[in-house]
Design a protein around this motif. Sequence first.
Motif, PDB file in Angstrom:
ATOM      1  N   PRO A 192     -46.518  25.620  20.624  1.00 44.03           N
ATOM      2  CA  PRO A 192     -45.551  26.373  19.705  1.00 44.03           C
ATOM      3  C   PRO A 192     -45.723  27.636  19.299  1.00 44.03           C
ATOM      4  O   PRO A 192     -47.029  28.123  19.311  1.00 44.03           O
ATOM      5  CB  PRO A 192     -45.644  25.196  18.487  1.00 44.03           C
ATOM      6  CG  PRO A 192     -47.140  24.714  18.371  1.00 44.03           C
ATOM      7  CD  PRO A 192     -47.479  24.678  19.755  1.00 44.03           C
ATOM      8  N   GLU A 193     -44.794  28.299  18.871  1.00 45.42           N
ATOM      9  CA  GLU A 193     -44.950  29.634  18.434  1.00 45.42           C
ATOM     10  C   GLU A 193     -45.489  29.412  16.899  1.00 45.42           C
ATOM     11  O   GLU A 193     -45.013  28.486  16.473  1.00 45.42           O
ATOM     12  CB  GLU A 193     -43.712  30.463  18.438  1.00 45.42           C
ATOM     13  CG  GLU A 193     -43.198  30.500  19.834  1.00 45.42           C
ATOM     14  CD  GLU A 193     -43.949  31.665  20.742  1.00 45.42           C
ATOM     15  OE1 GLU A 193     -44.624  32.436  20.136  1.00 45.42           O
ATOM     16  OE2 GLU A 193     -44.005  31.379  21.973  1.00 45.42           O
ATOM     17  N   GLU A 219     -44.312  31.115  14.330  1.00 50.50           N
ATOM     18  CA  GLU A 219     -43.073  30.963  13.540  1.00 50.50           C
ATOM     19  C   GLU A 219     -42.620  29.536  13.330  1.00 50.50           C
ATOM     20  O   GLU A 219     -42.257  29.236  12.393  1.00 50.50           O
ATOM     21  CB  GLU A 219     -42.128  32.033  13.934  1.00 50.50           C
ATOM     22  CG  GLU A 219     -40.622  31.823  13.283  1.00 50.50           C
ATOM     23  CD  GLU A 219     -40.873  32.722  11.988  1.00 50.50           C
ATOM     24  OE1 GLU A 219     -39.972  31.949  11.104  1.00 50.50           O
ATOM     25  OE2 GLU A 219     -41.880  33.263  11.870  1.00 50.50           O
ATOM     26  N   GLU A 220     -42.685  28.703  14.511  1.00 50.36           N
ATOM     27  CA  GLU A 220     -42.314  27.343  14.452  1.00 50.36           C
ATOM     28  C   GLU A 220     -43.028  26.611  13.491  1.00 50.36           C
ATOM     29  O   GLU A 220     -42.666  25.705  12.711  1.00 50.36           O
ATOM     30  CB  GLU A 220     -42.121  26.619  15.925  1.00 50.36           C
ATOM     31  CG  GLU A 220     -41.818  25.501  15.939  1.00 50.36           C
ATOM     32  CD  GLU A 220     -41.925  25.061  17.641  1.00 50.36           C
ATOM     33  OE1 GLU A 220     -41.722  23.712  17.771  1.00 50.36           O
ATOM     34  OE2 GLU A 220     -42.300  25.663  18.318  1.00 50.36           O
TER      35      GLU A 220
END
Length: 473
Positions: free
Chosen positions: A458-459, A461-462
């Motif tokens: 995942p990023e 931010e996620e």
Amino acid sequence: MNAQDGISPEIAEVDRIVAQARKAQRAFEAGGSQALYDKAALAAGWAIMEPARNKALAETAVETTGLGNVPDKITKNHRKTLGLLRDIADVKTHGVINDDPTAGITEIARPIGVIGAVVPSTNPAATPANNIINALKGGNSIVVAPSPKGVASCEMLIDYIHSEFDKLGLDRNLVQMIPAPGSKAKTQRLMETVDRVICTGSQNNVHRAQSCGTPAVAVGAGNVTVIVDETADLQAAAAKITASKCFDNATSCSSENALVVVDAVYDAFVTAMAAEGGALVPSSEASVIVARLWPDGHLNRSVIAQDADKMLEALGMAGKVPEGTKFLAVETDEIGPDYPLSGEKLSRVLALYRAEDFEAAKALAARILAYQGAGHSVGIHTDDDTRAVGLGRDLPTCRVIVNQAHTFATGGSFNNGMPFSLSMGCGSWGRNSIDTNLHWRHFVQTTKIVRETPPREPELEEIFGVYWSEVGQ
């Protein structure tokens, strides 16, 4: 002492038995299939459930241990085994048991190897049978270490199992026992040399199992407290408590040891209890019961797990309670090591506490568990399910039994969803590695085939977006 290898003959005997079990297990696994494991488990089940054998086992158990009664042991042997066989009937314990293409993981069930089972005298046939069936279902062999009083029942059970094995051509060494005379040294050696220890019984045995160096699944002490609140169906509660308390003369770790009844219905419940055969002993006479139940600081063997008439005679209560009395409810408000009524009694005697309201009853139950029985189970008779959920949220217990006969419900019943078992894990509260009823999953292990899948990284931010929005970066 054997000069050649430096071990005593009794230890050498244990080593020989374990070696036989290991050889038999390897062959069992090498030729294994789900059908074979299932047939072996059914053979052990029929060995104890066949009516004539069941009766003989129950009679032998009562005669040699002096604990419980024959009709209830017959019922226990039958229902516990039937329920277990129902639970495991469709369970896969051989080959691929789970395949998840998304995760890229395939799970293959594998036996643990040789199981060493330490079993108590309270259930000298039902508990070994439960362990044996689970072990065979998972492709294992098993060696049972019975308590000294349970030897005769265990020998008889294993003879019956071997007779069934002969019909199938199975190796008798898949199921063995440590022969008499039993000893701590023999049991210790067994625990040290098998692949997994299953221990049900005294807390001394549990401690030894958990410190023997072999992975162990052990269970905690019972000291069941049951609350009766002002919304309960008092007649139903009294009937269920009586049936549970008296079953097999209170040999079960799930037998009620304390009742906490709220003040608003206390007198009405005592009346309902009396109608079912529960005689009230007022607090002014409690010291007499304590003196006779613990004459030298230990439980009186003339009272432990005895029929009602023998129990009343030993406690000096014969003729002082109504005819047809099945158990005694002794009023008390004391809890702790100096007040033995607040602990496990292994007899048709329970402590009766009066609480101002439900919150006070809950606090009393918590104090009792803090003294003895943490992790095992509590019960409640109520028409308010939120109270049951509250007990589960706040008390140190793995099970909250709601509006049921506690002894029948805790270890699995045909009208609830608990796995059929005679061994209840008590979680960290009871210093156990499991918080569930002992069941088939504790007798198998798995190998995972792990394949590459598309990446799922995942990023930041996620993962942290919401957190950052609250506290910043």
